[in-house]
Write an enzyme that holds these catalytic residues in place. Sequence first.
Site, PDB file in Angstrom:
ATOM      1  N   LYS A 195       2.048  -3.299   6.451  1.00  0.00           N
ATOM      2  CA  LYS A 195       2.344  -3.539   5.026  1.00  0.00           C
ATOM      3  C   LYS A 195       3.846  -3.380   4.775  1.00  0.00           C
ATOM      4  CE  LYS A 195      -1.782  -4.437   3.446  1.00  0.00           C
ATOM      5  NZ  LYS A 195      -2.132  -5.664   2.727  1.00  0.00           N
TER       6      LYS A 195
ATOM      7  N   TYR B   5      -1.659   0.288  10.142  1.00  0.00           N
ATOM      8  CA  TYR B   5      -1.950  -0.417   8.888  1.00  0.00           C
ATOM      9  C   TYR B   5      -0.745  -0.333   7.937  1.00  0.00           C
ATOM     10  CZ  TYR B   5      -3.736  -1.039   4.166  1.00  0.00           C
ATOM     11  OH  TYR B   5      -3.893  -1.441   2.857  1.00  0.00           O
TER      12      TYR B   5
ATOM     13  N   SER C   3       0.820  -1.217   0.000  1.00  0.00           N
ATOM     14  CA  SER C   3       0.000   0.000   0.000  1.00  0.00           C
ATOM     15  C   SER C   3       0.851   1.262   0.000  1.00  0.00           C
ATOM     16  CB  SER C   3      -0.857  -0.014   1.264  1.00  0.00           C
ATOM     17  OG  SER C   3      -1.470   1.231   1.449  1.00  0.00           O
TER      18      SER C   3
HETATM   19  N1  UFG Z   1     -12.684  11.388   2.440  1.00  0.00           N
HETATM   20  C1  UFG Z   1     -13.654  12.335   2.728  1.00  0.00           C
HETATM   21  N2  UFG Z   1     -14.901  11.868   3.055  1.00  0.00           N
HETATM   22  C2  UFG Z   1     -15.218  10.546   3.098  1.00  0.00           C
HETATM   23  C3  UFG Z   1     -14.215   9.598   2.783  1.00  0.00           C
HETATM   24  C4  UFG Z   1     -12.953  10.070   2.468  1.00  0.00           C
HETATM   25  O1  UFG Z   1     -13.404  13.533   2.712  1.00  0.00           O
HETATM   26  O2  UFG Z   1     -16.374  10.192   3.410  1.00  0.00           O
HETATM   27  C5  UFG Z   1     -11.350  11.865   2.060  1.00  0.00           C
HETATM   28  C6  UFG Z   1     -10.264  11.349   2.980  1.00  0.00           C
HETATM   29  O3  UFG Z   1     -10.097  12.186   4.088  1.00  0.00           O
HETATM   30  C7  UFG Z   1      -9.067  11.316   2.027  1.00  0.00           C
HETATM   31  C8  UFG Z   1      -9.682  11.008   0.665  1.00  0.00           C
HETATM   32  O4  UFG Z   1     -11.047  11.345   0.778  1.00  0.00           O
HETATM   33  O5  UFG Z   1      -8.494  12.562   1.986  1.00  0.00           O
HETATM   34  C9  UFG Z   1      -9.565   9.557   0.283  1.00  0.00           C
HETATM   35  O6  UFG Z   1      -9.993   8.755   1.367  1.00  0.00           O
HETATM   36  P1  UFG Z   1     -10.255   7.179   1.263  1.00  0.00           P
HETATM   37  O7  UFG Z   1     -10.741   6.743   2.607  1.00  0.00           O
HETATM   38  O8  UFG Z   1     -11.091   6.892   0.077  1.00  0.00           O
HETATM   39  O9  UFG Z   1      -8.823   6.592   0.966  1.00  0.00           O
HETATM   40  P2  UFG Z   1      -7.446   6.780   1.762  1.00  0.00           P
HETATM   41  O10 UFG Z   1      -6.596   7.667   0.908  1.00  0.00           O
HETATM   42  O11 UFG Z   1      -7.623   7.170   3.162  1.00  0.00           O
HETATM   43  O12 UFG Z   1      -6.915   5.286   1.866  1.00  0.00           O
HETATM   44  C10 UFG Z   1      -6.861   4.393   0.781  1.00  0.00           C
HETATM   45  C11 UFG Z   1      -7.033   2.985   1.294  1.00  0.00           C
HETATM   46  C12 UFG Z   1      -5.905   2.604   2.194  1.00  0.00           C
HETATM   47  C13 UFG Z   1      -4.613   2.856   1.539  1.00  0.00           C
HETATM   48  C14 UFG Z   1      -4.516   4.257   1.018  1.00  0.00           C
HETATM   49  C15 UFG Z   1      -3.264   4.453   0.238  1.00  0.00           C
HETATM   50  O13 UFG Z   1      -8.239   2.887   1.997  1.00  0.00           O
HETATM   51  O14 UFG Z   1      -6.020   1.240   2.490  1.00  0.00           O
HETATM   52  O15 UFG Z   1      -5.630   4.523   0.175  1.00  0.00           O
HETATM   53  O16 UFG Z   1      -3.306   5.619  -0.523  1.00  0.00           O
HETATM   54  F1  UFG Z   1      -3.600   2.653   2.398  1.00  0.00           F
END
Ligand code: UFG
Length: 319
Positions: free
Chosen positions: A144, A140, A116
């Site tokens: 990884k 997490y 990841s």
């Molecule tokens: N976000 C919002 N509202 C939401 C959901 C997400 O504003 O309801 C924002 C988050 O704060 C973040 C972005 O959208 O800034 C993306 O969030 P995600 O939860 O879709 O994805 P992440 O970037 O947090 O994480 C994903 C995977 C992880 C991985 C990571 C690596 O879930 O397992 O990408 O980039 F590690």
Amino acid sequence: MTRILVTGGAGYIGSTAVYQLLERGYEVNVFDDLSTGHRESIDNRAQFFEGNLLNQSEIEAALVGCAGVMHFAGKSLVGESVQKPEMYFENNVGGSQNLLDAMKVVGVKRIVFSSSAATYGSPEVSPITEIVPAHPTNPYGETKAKVDEMLSARALGDGFASISLRYFNVAGALKTSAGWLAEKHQPETHLIPNVLKSSAQNPLKIFGTDWPTPDGTCVRDYIHVVDLIEAHILAFEWLNDPGHEIVNLGSGSGYSVREIISFASKVLGVEVPFEEDERRAGDPATLIAAIEKAGRVLGWKPQRDLEEMIRDAHLALNQ
Ligand code: UFG
């Protein structure tokens, strides 16, 4: 005929891999404990072994006759990993160690691992190349990074041929002959599914509008799940000699949360209700992949754009 063991083959990304492998002429064994995956997501052409990575003999049974492994099984919620780090180390690190031990016993040496971008933490450089050191900012990501290290060590010690594919933000869905395979997380924490489910009663929350980015919201690199699995198949076919490589999988472009919302509105032709909220703990401001290595090593380039990710996720949600 080549048979591959897919761990986590009942989950969103793993079940997509199972289907694409079968369509490509591979035979597939699936190993999954169904803790977060769904039995009905597993293609019925695959042989299903219900089992847990903490039980090595269950893994050995599933490995018989396999030429290699695609290892997707694991806990994958950043927030949950902060609350329950021991669960993440036990499942992701301990489980992967058992898998490698089982592979050694059965004599299977090729493995593609689901790593990841969370291993990088919040690096200063953008886009992020694979030589950027791992500095994860949550358990997490630490688990990884640990498995990546373990694979490097065991390439030398045990002669494993392995590759860690570091995913950025996976989105989209796969249309199969039996319907769509899509994200069905409970609870759903990912941005694109939450954008698609947003309603006036339950609007999407934007986590933070004061990040050091052009519009104040976090920037991420989105990759279609079908492109992601294409890269896994190329990676598996590329594995041969003992060694370990790390390769990023993303699109090479970044989109902010606000850009995703307005893009989704345009693609779907509807307003996406949202409200601004506090920052989410542990989020880095910007994560964009450098993807030249994937091109050089695997001959891979993403084929599907953000519009296709949003459309497919939307069709899957409304099937
Ligand atoms: N976000 C919002 N509202 C939401 C959901 C997400 O504003 O309801 C924002 C988050 O704060 C973040 C972005 O959208 O800034 C993306 O969030 P995600 O939860 O879709 O994805 P992440 O970037 O947090 O994480 C994903 C995977 C992880 C991985 C990571 C690596 O879930 O397992 O990408 O980039 F590690």
